[in-house]
Motif scaffolding. Structure first.
Motif, short mmCIF file in Angstrom:
data_model
loop_
_atom_site.label_atom_id
_atom_site.label_comp_id
_atom_site.label_asym_id
_atom_site.label_seq_id
_atom_site.Cartn_x
_atom_site.Cartn_y
_atom_site.Cartn_z
N GLU A 71 0.85 -1.36 -0.12
CA GLU A 71 -0.23 -0.11 0.04
C GLU A 71 0.83 1.25 -0.05
O GLU A 71 0.56 2.24 -0.84
CB GLU A 71 -1.00 0.06 1.34
CG GLU A 71 -2.30 -1.01 1.21
CD GLU A 71 -2.72 -1.29 2.58
OE1 GLU A 71 -3.73 -2.06 2.50
OE2 GLU A 71 -2.50 -0.45 3.53
N ALA A 94 2.48 1.61 -3.32
CA ALA A 94 1.63 2.25 -4.30
C ALA A 94 1.89 3.79 -4.21
O ALA A 94 1.88 4.74 -5.18
CB ALA A 94 0.36 2.01 -3.95
N ASP A 95 1.82 4.52 -3.06
CA ASP A 95 1.92 5.91 -3.18
C ASP A 95 3.40 6.55 -3.49
O ASP A 95 3.58 7.54 -4.12
CB ASP A 95 1.65 6.48 -1.64
CG ASP A 95 0.31 6.54 -1.07
OD1 ASP A 95 -0.75 6.29 -2.21
OD2 ASP A 95 -0.12 6.45 -0.16
N GLN A 132 -3.78 -0.55 -5.26
CA GLN A 132 -3.67 0.58 -4.85
C GLN A 132 -3.13 1.76 -5.97
O GLN A 132 -3.48 2.98 -5.86
CB GLN A 132 -2.89 0.86 -3.71
CG GLN A 132 -3.43 0.01 -2.62
CD GLN A 132 -4.58 0.50 -1.94
OE1 GLN A 132 -4.95 1.81 -1.77
NE2 GLN A 132 -5.67 -0.19 -1.62
N LEU A 141 -2.82 4.22 -9.44
CA LEU A 141 -3.58 4.61 -10.77
C LEU A 141 -3.48 3.55 -11.85
O LEU A 141 -2.45 2.72 -11.78
CB LEU A 141 -2.99 5.69 -11.10
CG LEU A 141 -3.26 7.03 -10.20
CD1 LEU A 141 -2.60 8.18 -10.64
CD2 LEU A 141 -5.01 7.04 -10.18
#
Lengths: 324, 324
Positions: A255, A258-259, A293, A295
């Protein structure tokens, strides 16, 4: 005379490892190890360190052929070659120590320094999984979670030299764990060896999945404190609870990854360190969470790659690569 | 002949603005505006756009003195000058459109393109609040949340050209709002004009603080749908509930900014766009949350700065700066 060697120094809380490295990235003799925690006075430590480097040069017959010294150290600042407020070093707390200046004067050699995760990233780029990559993120999963970010072929140091603290971005915003750094919910509190062990304790205490698995879990039999290695061995034996612990840890990591991808759109993310060696137990859930998660432009396009550097030498190689 | 002018083109979902810009960063005549959404065929749109640019050059007597055209566009890719899958453009969905190639051929001029937030970052660096800064993050708070990241004086485009999607990093991990992009909990779903309006509706519906304030809130009297501007006007009148809406929005923004700082350690964060104009209503809580959430090495050291570019011209200026 040709300068065909560099010295790599990996300063850790307990020990400091010193290796002589050639242009191909081979550590040419058994690394020397000195204690980091014998002194509270940094000057005494650097006396010992420079002596050890001199001895290593004499033994390997490389004196006069050394291009420079690269150091990876906690809280190391590339810009000014200092270690700043390193609580894990007995001689490092609440001080700014001019490491490069002190050591360069003692040795008569150029000294370059950065934090350990940035050094690892340079090592991957120079000798490892990231050869030829211009944009990647290195994540070190050890006692803590470190990171080195490479953009356009250069390590990101930021305005002050301290960029790339991804272990201290927020993985869990509310009711998160208290991290050693004082923040709440840091990725490091979940995706480090210590975080994994803590998850294991919590899962055992909460009796997670006792019914679902309806079996003796070796993990439950381990006396406190559980270590990340014990969780790994239990998972290897097929312990469903241990696998759940890795799933949870991997998902938290994924998670956050992903950022990170939304930030710098890397070609790949390279994982290194003790937890990374758990392989698919942690990589698979991390990959899955990351792809869920992200785009859509990035889904299934950013691979998680394991470092190919031997763990025993990687920190030395990374540090040494700074000196080329 | 000297090439003393550049054309800045800001392609938005509804309108496209075109300005002629001199070396000092002055838009030398009233910008031309054409509809973006008149066509579903991109070639018809680019016919109109190139015609408008030619007319502007004729009117401003700059034909032959133009160095190039810079374009800011949603989903714009700097590397290959394309717009990729832009759902907000009537002619952009599910296609890769070779904007730079098409337009450069029509105009006989070099054309450079990036996404609107990256263009804004280049504009700040060239003409605005970030002159002289090598490391900063630009955040545009409009209908959505965009970002442009500058490291070592260069915009970060990443491996694929799409880096810097900070509006689509996770602000709320669990039970977060559904974002337009399909992800859950994106910063954009909270810190955009649309996010703010949604927070206002939720707060009014939940009757937040009715007792605490024990007063008529102008915000409660507004008929649906509430807009971000109405929340701002209510806050200006001293409406406590409207201020709470800004507090909540600012805190969400600040919590995310703290994580961005851990990534690239910028000298400053520059805010631009409609919501940024709410000033202290949003800046103060953002600053407070950011400083609470950062590692101690950064606390109170990374200022939030408002863009000084006039909003009407900023997008054109940013796009034009690409062309120098």
């Amino acid at each position: 005379m040709e300068q065909d060697f560099v010295v790599g120094v990996d300063i850790g809380g307990q020990t400091t490892k010193i290796g002589m490295v050639d242009r191909k990235g081979t550590v040419i003799s058994e690394p020397r190890i000195i204690r980091s925690d014998k002194h509270t006075d940094e000057f005494l430590f650097f006396d010992e360190l420079s002596e050890a480097i001199d001895k290593l040069a004499a033994e390997t017959n490389t004196a006069g052929k050394i291009k420079g010294v690269g150091i990876g150290a906690p809280n190391g600042n590339y810009y000014d070659g200092t270690i700043v407020h390193a609580p894990n070093l007995t001689w490092g707390g609440r001080k700014t120590i001019k490491v490069a200046e002190i050591l360069s004067e003692k040795l008569g050699l150029p000294v370059t320094l950065t934090n350990d995760a940035n050094a690892a990233a340079v090592g991957e780029m120079t000798y490892g999984s990231a050869i030829g990559m211009k944009n990647f993120i290195m994540i070190t999963l050890g006692t803590g979670v470190g990171s080195g970010i490479v953009i356009n072929g250069q390590v990101v140091y930021g305005h002050d030299g301290f960029a790339g603290e991804l272990g201290h971005t927020t993985a869990v915003r509310y009711n998160g764990r208290l991290c050693n750094c004082g923040r709440i919910g840091c990725l490091e509190a979940y995706a480090s060896a210590i975080g994994l062990a803590r998850t294991a304790r919590e899962f055992v205490e909460a009796n997670v999945d006792r019914d679902e698995f309806n079996q003796r879990s070796p993990l439950r039999e381990i006396s406190e404190p559980v270590t990340s290695k014990e969780v790994y061995l239990a998972a290897l034996q097929g312990d469903g609870l241990a696998k759940k612990v890795f799933d949870y840890t991997g998902r938290k990591l994924g998670e956050s990854l992903a950022d990170f991808v939304a930030f710098s759109a890397p070609q790949a993310i390279i994982l290194f360190g003790g937890l990374a060696k758990a392989g698919d137990f942690i990589i698979k859930p991390a990959e899955q969470a990351m792809n869920e998660q992200m785009l859509s432009i990035w889904k299934d396009k950013v691979p998680l790659i394991l470092s190919i550097l031997p763990e025993s030498d990687a920190a030395i190689l990374g540090a040494s690569a700074l000196a080329w």
